[in-house]
Design an enzyme around this catalytic site. Structure first.
Site, PDB file in Angstrom:
ATOM      1  N   LYS A   1       0.837  -1.212   0.000  1.00 38.90           N
ATOM      2  CA  LYS A   1       0.000   0.000   0.000  1.00 38.90           C
ATOM      3  C   LYS A   1       0.864   1.251   0.000  1.00 38.90           C
ATOM      4  O   LYS A   1       0.642   2.175  -0.778  1.00 38.90           O
ATOM      5  CB  LYS A   1      -0.899   0.039   1.238  1.00 38.90           C
ATOM      6  CG  LYS A   1      -1.989  -0.978   1.271  1.00 38.90           C
ATOM      7  CD  LYS A   1      -2.904  -0.753   2.466  1.00 38.90           C
ATOM      8  CE  LYS A   1      -2.147  -0.721   3.787  1.00 38.90           C
ATOM      9  NZ  LYS A   1      -1.462  -1.986   4.086  1.00 38.90           N
TER      10      LYS A   1
ATOM     11  N   SER B   1       4.077   1.683  -0.812  1.00 39.35           N
ATOM     12  CA  SER B   1       4.836   1.840  -2.053  1.00 39.35           C
ATOM     13  C   SER B   1       3.938   2.344  -3.173  1.00 39.35           C
ATOM     14  O   SER B   1       4.301   3.271  -3.922  1.00 39.35           O
ATOM     15  CB  SER B   1       5.462   0.504  -2.458  1.00 39.35           C
ATOM     16  OG  SER B   1       6.380   0.061  -1.487  1.00 39.35           O
TER      17      SER B   1
ATOM     18  N   ASP C   1      -1.766   5.343   9.274  1.00 36.78           N
ATOM     19  CA  ASP C   1      -1.356   4.057   9.840  1.00 36.78           C
ATOM     20  C   ASP C   1      -0.559   4.298  11.117  1.00 36.78           C
ATOM     21  O   ASP C   1       0.432   5.034  11.085  1.00 36.78           O
ATOM     22  CB  ASP C   1      -0.487   3.317   8.819  1.00 36.78           C
ATOM     23  CG  ASP C   1      -0.218   1.870   9.191  1.00 36.78           C
ATOM     24  OD1 ASP C   1      -0.328   1.543  10.387  1.00 36.78           O
ATOM     25  OD2 ASP C   1       0.100   1.083   8.293  1.00 36.78           O
TER      26      ASP C   1
END
Length: 586
Positions: free
Chosen positions: A26, A28, A50
């Site tokens: 995700k 990258s 995150d």
């Protein structure tokens, strides 16, 4: 599925969410998309929501809660929404107007109310919704990209607008574990606008990132269905890391392609209905601007003649780790690390290895996105298996607390308690208590726990003291299991953490941060396990060999960091599932 993913033509909306199971790429994908859009002249803000964000590793710059320019990419800004920082700012903002107005004891009580898990959730959500509804940001940026947390977190985050709005609508008492609701009332319009933005296909696109493997595809299908139920219909699928062909007769590469094609042929129906695109497997680690700019391009110009990579022959196998745990008399074993590194497989293999040595073993997971049943398959003999299901634990906890207080509270008091137990943080309390009960089993059998991705794990373990207070406030009773938990976690004769990683930059950085945080919490770590290593598999395929060569530096770093207590697990020709394959691995 031959269409290559092109962010310039496939991402027209201003709000872009990248979500999926941990480890699928995700970050990258989101970072490379942000760079591509910025390079095309668009003004772009990239935000991580995150708790275990690694944007700073990819760009090589320190990031904060507020947009920071990426100097090497004009037009690109990035930010980390740190939940703890957001919580402190939120608490200070809400409590400040009452200082000097209300008695100090009342202000102290408010601060105590704002110290729980709910405050972290509502504060992070507050920042998230601000980005979705801020007119100045809308005017400043053409695109705002969200590199969201692993799927279990993402679902919670994206469902919060409805959850919080419903909670505020139903509240009648003016106070709960969220603190005085009067401080939140003004946010209801903001939350409503956030819901509208998420559900508007002209404003928001959800990019489900996955890998061509059974478990990530299954997780992406679940995420797609649940998010559609919340009104987010504008979705597309991106399959990352596809190796289209084995250029030579390398058996590792042939097996790799066969496994990917088999998984894609069995793609869940929910995903088959979506527009889908692929990203080729990159023969390099995705860190730095140059690699991000090459991320979407098909692999070209790689030599067909690649020398096989050789790793240090002195690095032991998983058997040595299991023998050491057995010899040390450890009763509680955790596998921890970044999502997608194979914690579940390693935990299962450790459990099987100990069972084969004659020990009674209990294997469990606290991961919201768990797939323990898929990896472990049928089991028998010395191993029992469980999963901490948040919904089940929540209902059980609510019923128990109400039953304990039914005789001591009047009708109004019970109504207040029932309302309090509907607040979003109650689920976290219930899961924590189940986690403590799981560790308590170590008196009878060795407990192996496949934990959630790093951010969740740390929030769970760091919250021990806070949950002592929260459970006592809600039920008046602190179970023995909760009282015993922290001493057990900190006892190196009873507990050991196995840190699982891949030989890649981001998983190693994340694992190193995890180890430092565990040390600060007084929780012992010893062994590291490098999983799914192409370098150890002996591949000579040009693409896979490129990844194998890139591993060597990270294998060496892990060896140094672990002071020799490291094992390496080669990438396997067939997916490791079922007791017999786990037995072979261990």
């Amino acid at each position: 599925m031959s269409n290559l993913f092109d962010p310039l033509t496939m991402l027209p909306t201003p709000y872009l969410f990248f979500t999926g199971k941990g480890g699928v790429g995700k970050t990258s994908t989101a970072c490379a998309a942000a760079v591509a859009l910025a390079d095309s002249g668009k003004r772009v803000l990239l935000v991580s929501t995150d708790p275990a964000s690694n944007l700073q590793d990819v760009f090589g710059v320190e990031l904060f809660n507020h947009p920071t320019p990426i100097e090497e990419v004009p037009n690109l800004f990035a930010a980390n929404l740190d939940p703890e920082t957001a919580a402190e700012e939120y608490k200070a903002k809400v409590v400040a107007p009452y200082r000097g107005v209300l008695p100090d004891s009342v202000v102290a009580s408010m601060e105590e109310q704002f110290s729980g898990a709910c405050t972290v959730e509502i504060a992070a959500f507050d920042e998230f919704t601000t980005l979705l509804t801020d007119e100045k940001l809308k005017a400043q940026f053409d695109h705002i990209l969200f590199d969201t947390a692993p799927t279990g977190h993402t679902l919670r985050l994206l469902q919060l607008p409805s959850a919080w709005s419903g909670f505020l609508d139903e509240s009648t008492h003016g106070a709960s574990c969220l603190g005085p609701l009067a401080g939140l009332e003004a946010k209801k319009v903001l939350y409503h606008e956030a819901v509208k933005s998420l559900s508007d296909g002209a404003l928001t696109t959800l990019i489900l990132v996955t890998r061509p493997e059974h478990s990530p595809l299954k997780e992406a299908a679940r995420a797609s269905s649940e998010l559609k139920e919340t009104g987010i219909q504008n979705q597309l699928l991106v399959v990352n890391g596809v190796l289209t062909s084995a250029i030579n007769e390398d058996q590792v590469a042939k097996s790799f392609v066969e496994r990917q094609q088999k998984a894609l042929s069995q793609m869940p129906a929910e995903l088959q209905a979506l527009a889908s695109y692929t990203i080729p497997l990159a023969p390099f680690n995705v860190t730095g601007i140059a690699s991000l700019r090459a991320f979407f391009a098909p692999v070209q110009g790689i030599s067909d003649h690649v020398q096989q990579v050789e790793v240090n022959a002195d690095i032991p196998t998983l058997d040595a780790l299991i023998s050491d745990l057995e010899g040390s008399g450890i009763r509680v074993i955790f596998t921890m690390g970044k999502g997608g590194v194979g914690k579940t497989t390693v935990a299962s293999a450790i459990a099987v290895g100990l069972a084969e040595r004659g020990h009674r073993v209990h294997l469990s997971t606290t991961d919201p996105a768990a797939h323990l049943e898929y990896v472990f398959g049928d089991h028998s003999g010395q191993i029992s298996v469980s999963r901490v299901d948040p919904k089940v634990e929540l209902e059980k906890y609510q019923q128990e607390v109400i039953r304990q207080n039914a005789d001591s509270l009047d009708e109004e008091g019970l109504a207040f308690l029932e309302e309090d137990l509907r607040s979003p943080c109650t689920e976290e309390i219930a899961v924590f208590r189940a986690f403590a009960e799981l560790v308590e089993r170590s008196a009878e059998e060795i407990v192996v726990i496949d934990t959630a991705p790093t951010g969740h794990t740390l929030l769970l373990l760091d919250a021990t003291q806070e949950y002592h207070k929260e459970i006592a406030r809600s039920s008046g009773v602190i179970p023995d299991s909760v009282q015993h938990l922290l001493p057990r976690l900190r006892d190196p004769k009873e507990t050991s953490v196995v840190i699982v990683t891949l030989a890649e930059a981001t998983p190693v950085y994340e694992a190193s941060r995890l180890e430092q945080d565990l040390k600060r919490a007084g929780i012992p770590t010893k062994w590291w396990a490098i999983n799914q290593s192409f370098a150890a598999a002996g591949t000579t395929d040009p693409v896979l060999s490129g990844r194998a060569h890139a591993e060597l530096n990270w294998i060496q770093k892990v060896e140094q960091n672990a002071e020799g207590h490291v094992v390496i697990i080669p990438w396997k020709l067939s997916e490791v599932t079922g007791y017999e394959q786990l037995k072979e691995l261990s």
